[in-house]
Enzyme design. Structure first.
Site, PDB file in Angstrom:
ATOM      1  N   GLY A  16       0.803  -1.227   0.000  1.00  0.00           N
ATOM      2  CA  GLY A  16       0.000   0.000   0.000  1.00  0.00           C
ATOM      3  C   GLY A  16       0.832   1.271   0.000  1.00  0.00           C
ATOM      4  N   LYS A  19       3.034   1.710  -5.118  1.00  0.00           N
ATOM      5  CA  LYS A  19       3.983   1.282  -6.149  1.00  0.00           C
ATOM      6  C   LYS A  19       3.413   1.531  -7.545  1.00  0.00           C
ATOM      7  CE  LYS A  19       5.203  -2.794  -5.276  1.00  0.00           C
ATOM      8  NZ  LYS A  19       4.318  -3.744  -5.910  1.00  0.00           N
ATOM      9  N   VAL A  21       1.237   3.852  -8.491  1.00  0.00           N
ATOM     10  CA  VAL A  21       1.294   5.278  -8.834  1.00  0.00           C
ATOM     11  C   VAL A  21       2.737   5.705  -9.079  1.00  0.00           C
ATOM     12  CG1 VAL A  21       0.664   7.614  -8.118  1.00  0.00           C
ATOM     13  CG2 VAL A  21      -0.708   5.700  -7.367  1.00  0.00           C
ATOM     14  N   GLU A 142       5.910  -3.981 -13.206  1.00  0.00           N
ATOM     15  CA  GLU A 142       5.632  -3.796 -11.779  1.00  0.00           C
ATOM     16  C   GLU A 142       5.337  -5.151 -11.165  1.00  0.00           C
ATOM     17  OE1 GLU A 142       2.245  -1.317 -10.691  1.00  0.00           O
ATOM     18  OE2 GLU A 142       2.377  -2.116  -8.660  1.00  0.00           O
ATOM     19  N   SER A 190      16.184   4.654   8.427  1.00  0.00           N
ATOM     20  CA  SER A 190      16.525   3.919   7.208  1.00  0.00           C
ATOM     21  C   SER A 190      16.517   2.402   7.371  1.00  0.00           C
ATOM     22  CB  SER A 190      17.902   4.343   6.701  1.00  0.00           C
ATOM     23  OG  SER A 190      18.886   3.863   7.594  1.00  0.00           O
ATOM     24  N   PRO A 192      14.295  -0.068   7.964  1.00  0.00           N
ATOM     25  CA  PRO A 192      13.420  -0.912   7.151  1.00  0.00           C
ATOM     26  C   PRO A 192      13.862  -0.975   5.685  1.00  0.00           C
ATOM     27  CG  PRO A 192      12.116   0.558   8.531  1.00  0.00           C
ATOM     28  CD  PRO A 192      13.552   0.982   8.679  1.00  0.00           C
ATOM     29  N   CYS A 379     -23.819   2.877 -15.090  1.00  0.00           N
ATOM     30  CA  CYS A 379     -24.132   1.456 -15.189  1.00  0.00           C
ATOM     31  C   CYS A 379     -25.312   1.086 -14.281  1.00  0.00           C
ATOM     32  CB  CYS A 379     -22.884   0.619 -14.917  1.00  0.00           C
ATOM     33  SG  CYS A 379     -23.027  -1.043 -15.566  1.00  0.00           S
ATOM     34  N   GLN A 383     -29.261   2.098 -14.522  1.00  0.00           N
ATOM     35  CA  GLN A 383     -30.357   1.122 -14.496  1.00  0.00           C
ATOM     36  C   GLN A 383     -31.358   1.458 -13.390  1.00  0.00           C
ATOM     37  OE1 GLN A 383     -28.381  -2.667 -14.071  1.00  0.00           O
ATOM     38  NE2 GLN A 383     -27.485  -2.609 -16.130  1.00  0.00           N
ATOM     39  N   ARG A 460     -24.362  -7.308 -17.032  1.00  0.00           N
ATOM     40  CA  ARG A 460     -25.139  -8.418 -17.599  1.00  0.00           C
ATOM     41  C   ARG A 460     -26.568  -8.001 -17.943  1.00  0.00           C
ATOM     42  NH1 ARG A 460     -21.922 -12.847 -16.355  1.00  0.00           N
ATOM     43  NH2 ARG A 460     -20.811 -12.633 -14.399  1.00  0.00           N
ATOM     44  N   HIS A 505     -18.911   2.766 -18.408  1.00  0.00           N
ATOM     45  CA  HIS A 505     -18.218   3.398 -17.272  1.00  0.00           C
ATOM     46  C   HIS A 505     -17.297   4.496 -17.787  1.00  0.00           C
ATOM     47  CE1 HIS A 505     -19.322   0.554 -14.035  1.00  0.00           C
ATOM     48  NE2 HIS A 505     -19.505  -0.265 -15.051  1.00  0.00           N
ATOM     49  N   GLU A 507     -15.855   6.793 -16.346  1.00  0.00           N
ATOM     50  CA  GLU A 507     -14.735   7.125 -15.440  1.00  0.00           C
ATOM     51  C   GLU A 507     -13.450   6.401 -15.859  1.00  0.00           C
ATOM     52  OE1 GLU A 507     -17.294   5.240 -14.755  1.00  0.00           O
ATOM     53  OE2 GLU A 507     -16.865   3.617 -13.345  1.00  0.00           O
TER      54      GLU A 507
HETATM   55  N1  GLN Z   1     -25.381  -5.211 -11.893  1.00  0.00           N
HETATM   56  C1  GLN Z   1     -25.613  -4.543 -13.123  1.00  0.00           C
HETATM   57  C2  GLN Z   1     -25.446  -5.444 -14.334  1.00  0.00           C
HETATM   58  O1  GLN Z   1     -24.839  -6.477 -14.234  1.00  0.00           O
HETATM   59  C3  GLN Z   1     -24.723  -3.330 -13.258  1.00  0.00           C
HETATM   60  C4  GLN Z   1     -23.272  -3.651 -13.326  1.00  0.00           C
HETATM   61  C5  GLN Z   1     -22.372  -2.464 -13.099  1.00  0.00           C
HETATM   62  O2  GLN Z   1     -22.791  -1.458 -12.548  1.00  0.00           O
HETATM   63  N2  GLN Z   1     -21.134  -2.566 -13.493  1.00  0.00           N
HETATM   64  O3  GLN Z   1     -25.914  -5.130 -15.383  1.00  0.00           O
END
Ligand code: GLN
Length: 531
Positions: A16, A19, A21, A142, A190, A192, A379, A383, A460, A505, A507
């Site tokens: 932690g 490494k 980053v 890494e 030093s 460790p 996601c 939904q 899914r 996603h 992000e």
């Molecule tokens: N559980 C939902 C699905 O399987 C959404 C999955 C998620 O948010 N990555 O569709």
């Protein structure tokens, strides 16, 4: 450059320490002048982290090619600016899988299959194959865990042998350790580091670069001491000082002169970090405007489960010149929403699985919709926004996802047809980047400024096509569809300043230099709401 150079990263003392980053930051500094390819080697026996609990292992990162990989790949992509691939994540699960297959095929006929040389050869061949296939100038390897861990020994041994294979000039070893400043002693220590470098040297590896993670910059005195005891030059000991913002790490490494070591040791020539990077980091620090975003989910106790969502918010804030304050709202417990979201300017309901915390999320989504609070559903978040909208606007009582209630009268979210027969759990979801076609004139189109966009998926279930019409009729617009017009990939509510959902996603593709459009839209709308 004629030959690929390899930089092997190991970690010592503690896990932690960052490494991932640290190696991504070094990769970032190198990437301005070289093609840098990261390879992460994990010791566990799972083939990939896709089946692991995010609370234990952190977020599962998904690549364009559909691989489910370690969250360090998020750092690599964000810092190095590469699109990573499945083969760049090696796990002991994959290694043994390959060795076993080769053995059954008869590739080792007549031999006793052994850890050395067969498994170590397999690991080295993997590294070299990736280097060749990608035509890499520099490969960052890494090795997961902490030096001395049993499960990573074969990688360490392979890394030791690599020097003989590719030549001393083409490989260097970097070691990240920990320099404590114990309370009461108030002095950088030093020991460790000495011990962890000893463990490394027992395995035949002498580090060329030592990065000391510490709460303060390393003093000259400690650098000298480490240099003496660990057999490196003083310049090769650099500070990995704690920072409040990971994007400062390439800057601190540069300020500590890491490129001098890299250039000298590998005979390369790095370029300085881009000015844009430094400016954006400065924006994050100095912005006067503040914006408060709540991430509402069931794993809020471990922020690593939503690592990329947190990063993506920071990227957008840097571009909008505002300071990002993130709060986590746990949706598993009942709470007074007007209190929990009191100072919140925008809300994210991120991805998720299973029924725990779902009704809490639905209540939050309703609250955002009814109170015109900027909202992004990712996601599962999208939904559940569809389920909420179906229940409370379209009048479909009891509407739900069949993931939560298989017997619902209104299965507005249902399993994808191709998922119905799937039994195996590993790597079987709808995974990776898929195209969607955006409707011109929608808010989402204005953010992407492109008709065909790609986001990464991991799910899914889908918005049930039977309900597409009724949702649209009531104002929930399906503004991004899969090219066959079946899957609703992007939604937005017509009568709201920013009520947006995405089946992928976004992000996962956000970076400091190029923030994800839907996050940018959310943060912008949240900032405007403040005025
Ligand atoms: N559980 C939902 C699905 O399987 C959404 C999955 C998620 O948010 N990555 O569709």
């Amino acid at each position: 450059m004629p030959k690929t150079k390899f930089i092997v990263f190991t970690g010592g003392v503690l896990s932690g320490l960052g490494k991932g980053v640290a190696s991504a930051s070094v990769g970032g500094l190198l990437s301005s002048n070289y093609k840098v390819i990261p390879i992460k080697c994990d010791g566990y026996l799972n083939v990939d982290p896709g089946t692991m609990n995010p609370v234990e292992h952190g977020e599962v990162f998904v690549l364009d090619d559909g691989a489910e990989v370690d969250m360090d790949f998020g750092h690599y992509e964000r810092f190095i600016g590469v699109t990573c691939k499945s083969e760049w994540n090696l796990t002991m699960g994959k290694v043994f899988d390959c060795v076993r297959k080769k053995e059954r095929r008869g590739d080792y006929l007549g031999k006793t299959v052994q850890y050395i040389p067969h498994v170590t050869d397999m690991i080295k061949d993997w590294w070299k194959k990736v280097a060749k296939k990608e035509n890499a100038d520099i490969v960052l390897i890494e090795i997961g865990g902490t030096i001395g861990d049993i499960e990573n020994e074969l990688y360490v041994e392979a890394a030791r042998q690599l020097k003989d294979d590719v030549g001393c000039k083409n490989v260097m070893y970097a070691h990240l350790t920990y320099i404590p400043v114990p309370h009461g002693v108030n002095e950088q220590k030093s020991k460790p580091t000495q011990q962890s470098v000893n463990l490394l040297r027992q395995r035949g590896i002498s580090p060329d670069l030592i990065i000391g993670r510490c709460e303060e910059l390393l003093t000259d005195k400690i650098k000298e001491k480490i240099a003496t005891f660990c057999n490196v030059k003083k310049e090769a000991v650099i500070s990995g000082v704690d920072v409040d913002n990971v994007y400062k790490i390439p800057m601190t490494f540069e300020d500590e002169g890491v490129e001098k070591i890299l250039n000298k040791r590998l005979k390369i020539k790095t370029k300085p970090l881009s000015r844009k990077w430094r400016t954006l980091v400065k924006n994050m620090d100095e912005a006067k405007k503040q914006v408060n975003i709540a991430i509402c989910g069931k794993y809020t106790k471990l922020e690593d489960s939503y690592a990329s969502v947190v990063e993506a918010l920071g990227h957008s804030a840097a571009h909008l010149n505002c300071k990002m304050n993130i709060s986590f709202v746990e949706t598993s417990s009942k709470q007074d929403l007007s209190k929990a979201l009191k100072d919140v300017d925008g809300v994210i309901v991120p991805g998720g699985f299973g029924s725990r915390g779902v009704e809490g999320k639905i209540n939050i989504i309703r609250y955002c919709r009814e109170n015109n609070i900027p909202f992004l559903g990712i996601c599962y978040g999208m939904q559940l926004a569809v389920a909420e909208f179906s229940r409370n606007v379209c009048g479909l009582k009891d509407a739900n996802s069949t993931e939560i209630n298989p017997k619902t009268k209104h299965p507005v979210i249902d399993i994808l047809p191709e998922q119905k027969e799937v039994i195996e759990k590993g790597g079987t979801m709808r995974l990776g980047a898929y195209p969607a076609l955006l409707k011109k004139g929608s808010k989402i189109y204005q953010l992407y400024k492109s008709e065909k966009v790609f986001e990464r998926h991991r799910h899914r279930y889908e918005v049930n096509p039977v309900y597409h019409k009724i949702l649209e009729k009531n104002g929930l617009l399906l503004v991004g569809m899969s090219p066959n017009n079946r899957l609703a990939e992007f939604i937005e509510f017509k009568y709201h300043k920013y009520f947006v959902g995405c089946q992928g996603h976004p992000e996962l593709k956000s970076s400091l230099l190029k923030p994800a459009p839907l996050f940018y839209g959310l943060v912008k709308s949240a900032c405007e709401g403040k005025k």
